[in-house]
Enzyme design. Structure first.
Site, PDB file in Angstrom:
ATOM      1  N   CYS A   2       8.670  24.008  34.481  1.00  0.00           N
ATOM      2  CA  CYS A   2       8.126  24.926  35.776  1.00  0.00           C
ATOM      3  C   CYS A   2       8.467  26.514  35.090  1.00  0.00           C
ATOM      4  O   CYS A   2       9.317  26.505  34.227  1.00  0.00           O
ATOM      5  CB  CYS A   2       8.817  24.718  37.042  1.00  0.00           C
ATOM      6  SG  CYS A   2       8.682  23.057  37.484  1.00  0.00           S
ATOM      7  N   ARG A  27       3.683  26.764  31.131  1.00  0.00           N
ATOM      8  CA  ARG A  27       4.776  25.797  31.365  1.00  0.00           C
ATOM      9  C   ARG A  27       4.649  24.703  32.664  1.00  0.00           C
ATOM     10  O   ARG A  27       5.399  23.853  32.570  1.00  0.00           O
ATOM     11  CB  ARG A  27       5.943  26.357  31.653  1.00  0.00           C
ATOM     12  CG  ARG A  27       6.775  27.516  30.640  1.00  0.00           C
ATOM     13  CD  ARG A  27       7.954  28.319  31.081  1.00  0.00           C
ATOM     14  NE  ARG A  27       8.967  27.449  31.291  1.00  0.00           N
ATOM     15  CZ  ARG A  27       9.848  27.223  29.783  1.00  0.00           C
ATOM     16  NH1 ARG A  27       9.673  27.854  28.779  1.00  0.00           N
ATOM     17  NH2 ARG A  27      10.750  26.111  30.179  1.00  0.00           N
ATOM     18  N   TRP A  74       5.230  22.330  37.880  1.00  0.00           N
ATOM     19  CA  TRP A  74       4.710  21.022  37.220  1.00  0.00           C
ATOM     20  C   TRP A  74       5.433  20.053  38.074  1.00  0.00           C
ATOM     21  O   TRP A  74       6.788  19.700  37.998  1.00  0.00           O
ATOM     22  CB  TRP A  74       5.169  20.960  35.983  1.00  0.00           C
ATOM     23  CG  TRP A  74       4.698  19.881  35.082  1.00  0.00           C
ATOM     24  CD1 TRP A  74       3.514  19.846  34.372  1.00  0.00           C
ATOM     25  CD2 TRP A  74       5.066  18.476  34.822  1.00  0.00           C
ATOM     26  NE1 TRP A  74       3.079  18.492  33.825  1.00  0.00           N
ATOM     27  CE2 TRP A  74       4.390  17.789  33.926  1.00  0.00           C
ATOM     28  CE3 TRP A  74       6.403  17.937  35.446  1.00  0.00           C
ATOM     29  CZ2 TRP A  74       4.420  16.446  33.822  1.00  0.00           C
ATOM     30  CZ3 TRP A  74       6.552  16.501  34.631  1.00  0.00           C
ATOM     31  CH2 TRP A  74       5.608  15.721  34.107  1.00  0.00           C
ATOM     32  N   ASN A 100      13.819  24.490  38.862  1.00  0.00           N
ATOM     33  CA  ASN A 100      13.147  23.884  37.531  1.00  0.00           C
ATOM     34  C   ASN A 100      14.192  22.685  37.025  1.00  0.00           C
ATOM     35  O   ASN A 100      15.167  23.100  36.867  1.00  0.00           O
ATOM     36  CB  ASN A 100      12.841  24.879  36.506  1.00  0.00           C
ATOM     37  CG  ASN A 100      12.224  24.122  35.341  1.00  0.00           C
ATOM     38  OD1 ASN A 100      11.764  22.899  35.161  1.00  0.00           O
ATOM     39  ND2 ASN A 100      12.401  24.693  34.001  1.00  0.00           N
ATOM     40  N   GLY A 101      13.619  21.557  37.026  1.00  0.00           N
ATOM     41  CA  GLY A 101      14.725  20.397  36.903  1.00  0.00           C
ATOM     42  C   GLY A 101      14.460  19.318  37.816  1.00  0.00           C
ATOM     43  O   GLY A 101      13.434  19.100  38.741  1.00  0.00           O
ATOM     44  N   GLU A 483      -1.695  12.489  14.992  1.00  0.00           N
ATOM     45  CA  GLU A 483      -1.905  13.586  15.494  1.00  0.00           C
ATOM     46  C   GLU A 483      -3.224  14.107  15.714  1.00  0.00           C
ATOM     47  O   GLU A 483      -3.280  14.875  17.106  1.00  0.00           O
ATOM     48  CB  GLU A 483      -1.052  14.618  14.588  1.00  0.00           C
ATOM     49  CG  GLU A 483      -1.071  16.222  14.968  1.00  0.00           C
ATOM     50  CD  GLU A 483      -0.368  16.581  16.269  1.00  0.00           C
ATOM     51  OE1 GLU A 483       0.241  15.403  17.014  1.00  0.00           O
ATOM     52  OE2 GLU A 483      -0.605  17.463  16.864  1.00  0.00           O
ATOM     53  N   LYS A 487      -4.254  15.222  19.678  1.00  0.00           N
ATOM     54  CA  LYS A 487      -4.770  16.437  19.829  1.00  0.00           C
ATOM     55  C   LYS A 487      -6.205  16.266  20.801  1.00  0.00           C
ATOM     56  O   LYS A 487      -6.426  16.766  22.038  1.00  0.00           O
ATOM     57  CB  LYS A 487      -5.395  17.335  18.864  1.00  0.00           C
ATOM     58  CG  LYS A 487      -4.368  17.833  17.904  1.00  0.00           C
ATOM     59  CD  LYS A 487      -3.850  19.171  18.661  1.00  0.00           C
ATOM     60  CE  LYS A 487      -2.485  18.562  19.672  1.00  0.00           C
ATOM     61  NZ  LYS A 487      -1.101  18.546  19.214  1.00  0.00           N
ATOM     62  N   GLU A 490      -5.187  14.851  24.554  1.00  0.00           N
ATOM     63  CA  GLU A 490      -4.805  16.046  25.156  1.00  0.00           C
ATOM     64  C   GLU A 490      -5.513  16.864  26.010  1.00  0.00           C
ATOM     65  O   GLU A 490      -5.367  17.287  26.976  1.00  0.00           O
ATOM     66  CB  GLU A 490      -3.619  16.828  24.481  1.00  0.00           C
ATOM     67  CG  GLU A 490      -2.408  15.938  24.054  1.00  0.00           C
ATOM     68  CD  GLU A 490      -1.537  16.900  23.302  1.00  0.00           C
ATOM     69  OE1 GLU A 490      -0.294  17.071  23.608  1.00  0.00           O
ATOM     70  OE2 GLU A 490      -2.006  17.747  22.324  1.00  0.00           O
ATOM     71  N   HIS A 506      -6.930  -5.658  11.951  1.00  0.00           N
ATOM     72  CA  HIS A 506      -6.043  -6.334  12.795  1.00  0.00           C
ATOM     73  C   HIS A 506      -6.326  -5.882  14.231  1.00  0.00           C
ATOM     74  O   HIS A 506      -5.279  -6.224  15.035  1.00  0.00           O
ATOM     75  CB  HIS A 506      -4.438  -6.175  12.445  1.00  0.00           C
ATOM     76  CG  HIS A 506      -4.417  -6.554  11.015  1.00  0.00           C
ATOM     77  ND1 HIS A 506      -4.335  -8.064  10.436  1.00  0.00           N
ATOM     78  CD2 HIS A 506      -3.912  -5.833   9.909  1.00  0.00           C
ATOM     79  CE1 HIS A 506      -4.137  -7.815   9.443  1.00  0.00           C
ATOM     80  NE2 HIS A 506      -4.015  -6.565   8.646  1.00  0.00           N
ATOM     81  N   LYS A 605       3.763  22.440  28.537  1.00  0.00           N
ATOM     82  CA  LYS A 605       4.081  22.511  27.277  1.00  0.00           C
ATOM     83  C   LYS A 605       5.681  22.284  26.998  1.00  0.00           C
ATOM     84  O   LYS A 605       6.015  21.984  25.693  1.00  0.00           O
ATOM     85  CB  LYS A 605       3.949  24.430  27.104  1.00  0.00           C
ATOM     86  CG  LYS A 605       4.406  24.981  25.796  1.00  0.00           C
ATOM     87  CD  LYS A 605       3.403  24.654  24.970  1.00  0.00           C
ATOM     88  CE  LYS A 605       3.636  25.250  23.480  1.00  0.00           C
ATOM     89  NZ  LYS A 605       2.986  24.122  22.587  1.00  0.00           N
TER      90      LYS A 605
HETATM   91  C1  G6P Z   1       5.037  18.130  25.410  1.00  0.00           C
HETATM   92  C2  G6P Z   1       3.935  19.065  24.867  1.00  0.00           C
HETATM   93  C3  G6P Z   1       3.698  18.416  23.188  1.00  0.00           C
HETATM   94  C4  G6P Z   1       4.853  18.662  22.446  1.00  0.00           C
HETATM   95  C5  G6P Z   1       6.078  17.849  23.183  1.00  0.00           C
HETATM   96  C6  G6P Z   1       7.486  18.056  22.331  1.00  0.00           C
HETATM   97  O1  G6P Z   1       4.641  17.053  25.668  1.00  0.00           O
HETATM   98  O2  G6P Z   1       3.105  18.819  25.628  1.00  0.00           O
HETATM   99  O3  G6P Z   1       2.562  19.551  23.027  1.00  0.00           O
HETATM  100  O4  G6P Z   1       4.544  18.075  21.389  1.00  0.00           O
HETATM  101  O5  G6P Z   1       6.413  18.037  24.457  1.00  0.00           O
HETATM  102  O6  G6P Z   1       7.745  19.150  22.523  1.00  0.00           O
HETATM  103  P1  G6P Z   1       8.701  20.086  21.735  1.00  0.00           P
HETATM  104  O7  G6P Z   1       8.742  21.271  22.250  1.00  0.00           O
HETATM  105  O8  G6P Z   1      10.092  19.353  21.744  1.00  0.00           O
HETATM  106  O9  G6P Z   1       8.126  20.062  20.421  1.00  0.00           O
END
Ligand code: G6P
Length: 610
Positions: A2, A27, A74, A100-101, A483, A487, A490, A506, A605
């Site tokens: 948050c 955030r 969030w 937050n938490g 990756e 992407k 997401e 497989h 994020k």
């Molecule tokens: C969240 C974000 C991802 C990120 C992951 C790890 O899930 O949406 O984009 O890769 O956290 O975050 P960090 O800040 O530890 O790289």
């Protein structure tokens, strides 16, 4: 997770808080709220949805007062609706908090409060804390003492800001496991979960430490532990500029960050890469050189995109330094009582430096005696501060929720780390020179790829309505395939899976029909021919092939439906280049589908909760 912004000073607090919240929206963005101390008491306005929805709902300028707090949420406990949005108040409505938490023992505390006759409006753990503080205030008649007493009883994590009509000229901030920053102005102070919210007002900040709290008044602030022991705070300067957290003419932060990569990648090796000596100077690791030389094993721990970078790191380090590497999801590592020896090096990779699972993993590793290093982007973040040594990514602030430039900077730093370690061991100066030279050419190669963005956009247009995608790669490019799939998932909500290309037969091969696009990362390396065989297998089942291939590979165009070209480089550096068109493809597909690229649904994020 948050976003939190608090203000005390002489200006109108509400507009200032709301503009800070907008900078923190990445955030968490499912609801937003503000609380201003007005002449007639606490004025609270909150609304489900983005900060813009709150602004539509209430005239922010009409909220008069020079002290207040705001929050973007969030959701963890309870739906993202108006009632569950923060701020929350105590029963009397005279104490408000944003949080937050997660308060882990909130059920126990809530039961106690219910038995004592208190009632609740929301489903949140945060309201329980607000009501608890209110109950303690009724007994102790002191806001600060009530906050401290409550915090000593709660289990879990918090970044917390409290305001109250009992003390209208004071803000209390406290942290455990969730970052908070004080912005130091002239006769005014801000408190925020992220420097992005304060930088428009001041560059002078204090990072609160774990279990620390701050009492802010217009004429000064004090910091102390939650146990009431005075602490000394260090004022630091924020290292980035305001324009770095603005879109700068791009439609989305994600696109801006993709296009920044020639520069951010260069920033990752500037002053570090020693091309003539074929080595790297990593100042942040000087204190652990002996440990690195003696290391018998390296464990890399991370989450999400950073975990994919870690997988590339495993290939790089084993290839160049011949040290065994294990890669662990931080969330698994922290709970499975991992076997760690004192000559192990544990590396945490994190863009934000605040990811709760990664943080817990490094604490576990430290407890067990490992040397713990950080590869982190956000300067001053918790992981950066709690690790024994480390290397910053220098990618600058990343605002788009889906990580792009931080990923390539992680690969930049990991390549240099592997080279550094390799040169301490068997890697020759000549081999080192070749890698260093090629690494230094990467920014120019990225520029070349970005010049071809329109071609990727055309391919995206053709495939934007499919429901599934498969991403395949081998060796160094297996993690790049993972990756690429992440992407797309997401930001476009298309189901996508990444696989090592040879594993296709497989299982995933069962999915292939003429509706299934398959992306192959196929640079000319030692397993290129094998990948061609996998491509043929897809074609034989009418699958659509999009190949990412070397510039001069003419053959591949005869078997793939589309070819996206990347410049020739060393095989170990190809995941960096392959990632760029995969980021663009995900971006353009998501835009075509009308998705909110910078704030995809349900994601955040910086994940500061488990
Ligand atoms: C969240 C974000 C991802 C990120 C992951 C790890 O899930 O949406 O984009 O890769 O956290 O975050 P960090 O800040 O530890 O790289």
């Amino acid at each position: 997770m948050c976003g939190i912004v608090g203000y005390i000073g002489t200006q109108q607090a509400a507009p200032l808080i709301v503009s800070g919240l907008k900078r923190l929206e990445y955030r968490g963005y499912d609801s937003a709220g503000v609380c201003i101390i007005s002449d007639s008491g606490l004025r609270i306005e909150k609304k489900a949805g983005r900060v813009a929805a709150l602004e539509k709902f209430v005239d922010i300028d009409s909220l008069s007062g020079t002290v207040g707090v705001g929050h973007t949420r969030w959701a963890t406990h309870g739906l993202p609706n108006d009632v569950n949005a923060h701020p929350h108040t105590d029963q009397s409505g005279s104490i408000a908090l944003v949080h937050n938490g997660i308060i882990e023992n909130y059920v126990t505390i809530k039961k106690k409060l219910l038995n004592a006759g208190y009632t609740f409006r929301s489903e949140t753990d945060s309201e329980v804390l607000a009501v608890f503080i209110g109950m303690l205030y009724d007994q102790l008649n002191d806001v600060e003492l009530a906050v401290r007493t409550a915090l000593s009883e709660v289990e879990g994590t918090f970044g917390l800001v409290v305001v109250s009509t009992h003390e209208p000229d004071m803000i209390i901030a406290a942290r455990r496991g969730s970052p908070l920053i004080l912005g130091i102005g002239n006769g005014e102070y801000l408190v925020a979960s992220d420097a992005a919210a304060v930088i428009a007002h001041t560059r002078q900040v204090v990072y609160l430490n774990e279990n620390e709290m701050a009492i802010l008044r217009r004429d000064g602030f004090t910091t102390k532990t939650i146990e009431n022991v005075k602490t000394r705070s260090v004022v630091e300067e924020v290292s980035f500029e305001l324009e770095q957290i603005e879109k700068g003419g791009f439609e989305h932060f994600m696109l801006k960050e993709i296009f920044e990569q020639p520069t951010t990648f260069h920033d990752g090796f500037r002053g570090r890469l020693q091309i003539e000596e074929g080595t790297v100077r990593l100042g942040g690791l000087t204190s652990v050189v002996d440990k690195l030389r003696a290391a018998k094993r390296i464990i890399i721990t991370a989450c999400g995109t950073s975990w994919h970078a870690a997988l590339v790191g495993e290939y790089l380090i084993e290839h160049l330094a011949r040290v065994p590497v294990e890669v662990e999801y931080a969330s698994e590592f922290r709970y499975r009582n991992p076997i760690i020896n004192s000559d192990d090096i544990v590396i945490a990779i994190s863009q934000s430096g605040e990811t709760a699972d990664t943080l817990a993993a490094i604490r576990e590793a430290q407890l067990k005696g490992a040397t713990v290093l950080g590869m982190v982007n956000v300067v001053g973040s918790t992981i950066a501060r709690e690790t024994d040594a480390g290397v910053y990514l220098h990618a600058g602030p990343e605002i788009g929720v889906a990580s792009t430039k931080a990923f390539t900077s992680q690969l930049c730093v990991l390549t240099q780390f592997a080279l550094y370690l390799g040169r301490m061991r068997a890697l020759s100066a000549e081999q080192g020179r070749e890698i260093a030279r090629e690494l230094a050419l990467i920014p120019e190669h990225i520029r070349t790829i970005l010049r071809g963005a329109d071609e990727v956009r055309r391919i995206a247009h053709e495939y934007s309505s499919v429901s599934n995608f498969l991403y395949l790669g081998r060796g160094f490019n297996f993690p790049a395939a993972l990756e690429g799939a992440l992407k797309l998932k997401e930001i476009s909500y298309i189901h996508a899976e990444g696989y090592p290309a040879a594993e296709m037969k497989h299982g995933p091969i069962a999915l292939i029909d003429d509706n299934m696009p398959v992306i192959f990362i196929a640079p000319k390396d030692e397993i290129y021919e094998k990948v061609l065989t996998n491509i043929q297998e897809v074609r034989a089942r009418s699958g659509k092939v999009i190949a990412i291939a070397d510039e001069e590979d003419e053959y591949i165009a005869s078997i793939a439906n589309h070819v996206i070209r990347i410049p020739r480089t060393l095989p170990m550096l190809t995941p960096i280049l392959a990632s760029i068109p995969l980021q663009l493809l995900a971006y353009y597909i998501a835009v075509e589908r009308g998705c909110n690229v910078d704030m995809p649904r349900n994601l955040a994020k910086s994940v500061t909760v488990e």
